[in-house]
Design a protein around this motif. Sequence first.
Motif: not given
Length: 270
Positions: A168, A211, A214, A221-222, A225, A250
């Motif tokens: 990220w 990714y 996570w 987390w979503a 990201n 995901k």
Amino acid sequence: MPLTIATWNINSVRLRIESVARFVEAYRPDILCLQETKCMDGQFPLADLRKMGFDHIAIHGQKGYHGVAIASRYAFRDPERKPFFGKEDARHISVVLADGPATGTRIHNFYIPAGGDEPDPAINPKFAHKLGFLDEMEAWDGLKVGDAGNRSILVGDLNIAPYEHDVWSSKQLKGVVSHTPLERRRLIEVAKAGQWVDMMRELTPEPEKLYTWWSYRSPDWAAANKGRRLDHVWVSPTLGPAMRGFEIVKDARSWERPSDHAPVIATLDL
């Protein structure tokens, strides 16, 4: 014919066997490679995997830690469990497919050490282990796949995000284990030494973000990201033309009691 191969750090196969079943029912991979199974061979849920349609299973387990497995709908031969860095921890298994569209293809499943928190091998034995593991991978003739007749696939949790957009924020993570300049360089050198093709980056080049992991530490987390691409699919040059696509599932990261890794499914047209 297409071949689908999935790789997933499941973070305890017995704890998350229902998630494995859910994933397999939804996506029906031909081959499922699991890492961090965290159980000895005698405790591996073979019956559950066979109910899912995997009649051929190779396992390399260890009590409470590590562990890798290959579950296949196609028969295979010549299972190999290679130790690295003078340790007997269960971090590698491979087989040669003996049936189906990929007959004769060697499948490698790896779980490279995470490396601890401090990126200094002089003070952190776990990081020294990780670097030594990579050294031995680079030197191993079994991972030299540049020969025109070689058909090999390497998957697994390699615990390194090698490219800028595999994380990220490359700037903020440059001192964090899994994205340090040394690890990034060493993993790319391992791939180059064996002439492997990084399938995910070949099909989805930089600068697109990719990714597969996570952190559990993120409360959402979503939304945040803040991921990393730690899970990989490499193929030998001979199989390069067969690459058709891949999917990072995901949604699995949000299932009940999830792994912190999402499954990756690669499709090759063989």
